[in-house]
Write an enzyme that holds these catalytic residues in place. Structure first.
Site, mmCIF file in Angstrom:
data_model
loop_
_atom_site.group_PDB
_atom_site.id
_atom_site.type_symbol
_atom_site.label_atom_id
_atom_site.label_comp_id
_atom_site.label_asym_id
_atom_site.label_seq_id
_atom_site.Cartn_x
_atom_site.Cartn_y
_atom_site.Cartn_z
ATOM 1 N N ASP A 142 38.860 -26.767 18.203
ATOM 2 C CA ASP A 142 37.857 -27.813 18.429
ATOM 3 C C ASP A 142 36.475 -27.214 18.202
ATOM 4 O OD1 ASP A 142 36.726 -30.218 19.092
ATOM 5 O OD2 ASP A 142 36.920 -29.950 21.255
ATOM 6 N N ASP B 263 33.483 -14.873 21.191
ATOM 7 C CA ASP B 263 33.601 -15.383 19.833
ATOM 8 C C ASP B 263 35.085 -15.538 19.509
ATOM 9 O OD1 ASP B 263 32.376 -15.730 16.965
ATOM 10 O OD2 ASP B 263 34.003 -14.260 16.746
#
Length: 566
Positions: free
Chosen positions: A423, A404
């Site tokens: 992104d 994460d």
């Protein structure tokens, strides 16, 4: 509301209120209010079986609730809104069901059997029906504002209402049945009933994300849950309380459950074929790869017969091969103007931003933090996608970390990167909201080296200006200075695939918005010593930045973890 059982006065004889006893022989039906049922087992065993039935039914009921929330979030997006709508309607309906069940308490056994049969059919088939409506009508787009004219959304509310009413009807009927097994004070009966109910809900709540969803999927998982629900409900009533019903009632209940089980079994056998047909209805006939990685559903279409490759993540169009280079060149190359030996890419599991980074020969190391290792595996090994990213993951300078992004940044050393490229999914997706928060940008500011740059994909400027400028306000609140810019997508009309997707984003966006940020004043330019992009120039970036500035919305508050603004 549960009414307490009131035993008959000592010495009184119960009034049966009718003649058709068990088997239609004229024997008074046992289990009338104020009497104990004639059970085929001892009362202690009977009580255990009733509580076991409560446990299973509660588990099934919670699976239905979670399945509706998950499916609505996938088809519509914005999981917070969908969970709020489904759960609030369902809880309200449970109250209605409890009130309605008061009229059935005189026929508690037959009533409970009928409720469970209907609940098994409605709950078990709900996912398949909703997905079919979405796949073949595509009418899930546009938010909840047009609810009055939106049939599929009304269908979602109708399923929530129906399942809630049926779940709510279970408790009063079970209360009556457990009292017929063995009389006890109302408080003790309620405590036993709700203890079994809550434990069953716990098991159902854990089974859905950890067993049913990953191993069976939403459609088969819901159908199997309905099957268990029907079998347990019928077994409890026909096995334990059969003497409470007439022969005709038993036959009707048995026939109804047989029909429900036949329907659910048929749907389960056809589930794979149905899902393939629905997928083709959504994505077109050229679906080449369809996998659920554990984190998301990944669909690849095209790349055959001249059809350009398209990548969908959880129904949202992520990449369109004939237009993706404009997006990724605009995302990467302005940030690479300056020192860029150490680069961090957050997200980017398709390898396309990485491809543009690696075009700069003086990059020494690129860390890609992608939460879905299944996507990066596909980007490495799928012939079409790996060709599109020019086999970027095979470069020795690249290190992929399955983690994460938020968690990774908390352990990243200060000043570790010259360039950070975000992104990540659009800020409008609830699951990604934390990646557009002031706290997250504070972590990114810390890991930037002196003179380092951060670039953020912030969604379409023209379609969602408020969201875009909220990202800008959030970056500035984190102590960064920003330059907003955008790049227009080629207007090719339809996307190469469906004209709709699960999130209503099958048509490619008309533009992509970006924010270049740094501690100092960032300069929007291209590296004069770097590779020349194919689709953007210094002049086009300057023009697009001026056009983007004209859409500015001032005075927007920043988004935080505890107060998301998207």
């Amino acid at each position: 509301m549960i009414e307490p059982h009131v035993p008959a006065p000592p010495g009184s004889r119960p009034s049966w209120g009718g003649s058709g006893g068990s088997g239609g022989s004229g024997t008074p039906p046992s289990g009338g209010r104020g009497t104990a049922a004639r059970l085929p087992v001892r009362p202690g065993v009977g009580r255990f079986l009733v509580l076991a039935g409560v446990f299973v039914c509660a588990a099934c009921g919670l699976v239905y609730e979670l399945e509706l929330v998950a499916l609505a979030s996938y088809l519509i997006g914005d999981s917070v809104t969908q969970a709020s709508v489904v759960l609030s309607v369902m809880v309200f309906a449970m109250g209605l069901g409890s009130l309605a069940a008061k009229r059935l308490r005189r026929f508690a056994a037959a009533g409970f059997g009928a409720v469970e049969a209907v609940l098994a059919l409605v709950g078990g088939s709900s996912a398949m029906v909703l997905y079919a409506v979405f796949a073949w009508t595509g009418a899930w787009t546009g938010g909840w504002g047009g609810l009055g004219a939106d049939g599929p959304r009304l269908l979602l509310v109708a399923f929530s209402l129906a399942i809630g009413v049926l779940i709510g009807a279970e408790v009063p009927l079970l209360m009556e049945l457990i009292q017929r097994v063995r009389r006890q004070d109302a408080g003790g009966a309620v405590a036993d009933l709700f203890a079994a109910d809550y434990v069953g809900a716990l098991v159902g709540g854990l089974a859905f994300p950890f067993v049913l969803l990953p191993f069976l999927g939403q459609l088969t998982g819901a159908l199997l849950t309905g099957t268990v629900n029907a079998v347990v409900g019928a077994a409890l009533v026909l096995g334990l309380f059969r003497r409470d019903m007439t022969r005709r009632a038993r036959r009707l209940l048995l026939a109804a459950n047989a029909a429900v089980l036949a329907l659910l079994a048929t749907a389960t056998v056809l589930a794979d074929d149905f899902e393939r047909a629905a997928r083709h209805a959504v994505y077109g006939q050229d679906v080449r790869v369809a996998v659920r990685t554990g984190a998301q559903e990944v669909i690849l279409t095209g790349d055959t017969d001249g059809r350009p490759l398209a990548l969908f993540l959880d129904g949202r169009l992520r990449v369109r091969a004939d237009d993706e280079r404009r997006r990724h060149e605009a995302l990467v190359h302005p940030a690479m103007s300056g020192p860029h030996a150490r680069v961090l890419i957050l997200g980017g599991g398709d390898g396309l931003a990485l491809r543009e980074v690696l075009r700069h020969p003086d990059v020494r190391r690129v860390d890609v933090v992608e939460s879905d290792p299944g996507l990066t595996r596909l980007a490495r090994h799928d012939p079409g996608l790996s060709a599109l990213n020019e086999h970027a993951f095979g470069d020795a300078r690249v290190r992929v970390v399955a983690d994460d992004a938020f968690s990774r940044l908390r352990t990243t050393p200060t000043g570790a990167y010259d360039v950070v490229i975000s992104d990540l999914p659009d800020p409008g997706v609830t699951a990604g909201t934390k990646f557009y928060s002031q706290e997250f940008y504070g972590l990114l500011r810390r890991v930037l080296a002196p003179g380092g740059r951060l670039v953020v994909h912030a969604g379409p400027v023209l379609a969602q200006p408020r969201t875009f400028w909220t990202v800008d306000a959030t970056l500035r609140a984190a102590g960064l200075r920003t330059v907003p810019y955008r790049v227009g997508a080629r207007d090719t009309g339809r996307a190469p695939g469906p004209d709709r997707t699960a999130a209503g984003t099958g048509r490619a966006p008309r533009d992509w918005g970006f924010l270049l940020a740094s501690r100092g004043a960032p300069a929007l330019r291209l590296d004069p010593a770097g590779p020349r992009p194919r689709t953007v120039t210094a002049g086009s970036l300057e023009r697009d930045a001026r056009a983007t500035a004209r859409t500015r919305i001032d005075g927007l508050p920043p988004s935080t973890l505890v107060h998301p603004r998207y």
